[in-house]
Design an enzyme around this catalytic site. Structure first.
Site, PDB file in Angstrom:
ATOM      1  N   SER A   1      -1.013   0.834   9.360  1.00 41.15           N
ATOM      2  CA  SER A   1      -1.961   1.876   8.968  1.00 41.15           C
ATOM      3  C   SER A   1      -2.792   1.509   7.744  1.00 41.15           C
ATOM      4  O   SER A   1      -3.812   2.136   7.502  1.00 41.15           O
ATOM      5  CB  SER A   1      -1.227   3.196   8.720  1.00 41.15           C
ATOM      6  OG  SER A   1      -0.417   3.098   7.561  1.00 41.15           O
TER       7      SER A   1
ATOM      8  N   LYS B   1       0.079   5.235   1.594  1.00 44.33           N
ATOM      9  CA  LYS B   1      -1.287   5.644   1.935  1.00 44.33           C
ATOM     10  C   LYS B   1      -2.204   5.547   0.717  1.00 44.33           C
ATOM     11  O   LYS B   1      -1.752   5.586  -0.416  1.00 44.33           O
ATOM     12  CB  LYS B   1      -1.316   7.097   2.439  1.00 44.33           C
ATOM     13  CG  LYS B   1      -0.421   7.363   3.627  1.00 44.33           C
ATOM     14  CD  LYS B   1      -0.896   6.639   4.850  1.00 44.33           C
ATOM     15  CE  LYS B   1       0.052   6.889   6.023  1.00 44.33           C
ATOM     16  NZ  LYS B   1      -0.128   5.945   7.086  1.00 44.33           N
TER      17      LYS B   1
END
Length: 188
Positions: A49, A110
């Site tokens: 990701s 993230k």
């Protein structure tokens, strides 16, 4: 050759487990737990990701004191206190590691793009923060390999956040399932 004693341990093993050696091991483990709990913790990147910034299998050390301490800073998420102490606010563009309150087992890694009060939306694959499109500039394609080892190029951009911080992003398409979202308001 080591000899067997009445205690069943060889002489060299008994010496190894003697007071000073055992004490050294206990101190080393204690220091490692303190460093991991209050200073830095190692992480392995499990998913793609964050490609191309972080690749699957990369290792990184995360500073535990950047945003203060919570129960998740302690081993096993021990609930010795609630909330966050020595809290600092993250900045737009920081890469953060966190756990969701409902899931103490999974670490998420993230990039922070929205701060409390901001509105975030994706429209036709483009990021909007507080209604303004985030600038991105195309650069050379990023080469990715599929499960069979076949390489293909994916569009790569340099994205510039309103704070001026830049990072690389990949876009396989601007018409995917998550390329058009409702407006999200970042909570406090």
């Amino acid at each position: 050759m080591a000899r067997r004693t009445s205690h069943g341990l060889t002489g060299s093993l008994r010496d190894w487990f003697s007071g000073s050696s055992l004490r050294t091991i206990v101190y080393a483990v204690g220091i490692a737990i303190l460093i991991r709990s209050f200073a830095y913790e190692p992480f392995n990147i499990p998913s793609g990701s964050m490609v191309p910034t972080l690749l699957i299998g990369d290792y990184l050390f995360v500073s535990k004191f950047s945003y203060g301490y919570s129960r998740y800073s302690l081993p096993f998420g021990l609930g010795l206190f609630s909330g966050r102490i020595f809290a600092e606010q993250p900045e737009r563009g920081d890469v953060a590691v966190f756990k969701l309150p409902r899931d103490n087992r999974t670490d998420y890694i993230k990039r922070i793009i929205g701060l409390p009060g901001d509105t975030i939306q994706m429209r036709e694959g483009r990021l909007y923060i507080n209604g303004a499109i985030v600038e991105r500039k195309a650069i050379a394609d990023f080469e990715m390999k599929n499960a069979n080892g076949k390489a293909s190029g994916v569009r790569q951009y340099i994205e510039t956040l309103p704070s001026g911080r830049t990072h690389l992003i990949l876009e396989a398409s601007d018409a995917g399932q998550l390329d058009n979202t409702p407006i999200y308001k970042v909570p406090p």
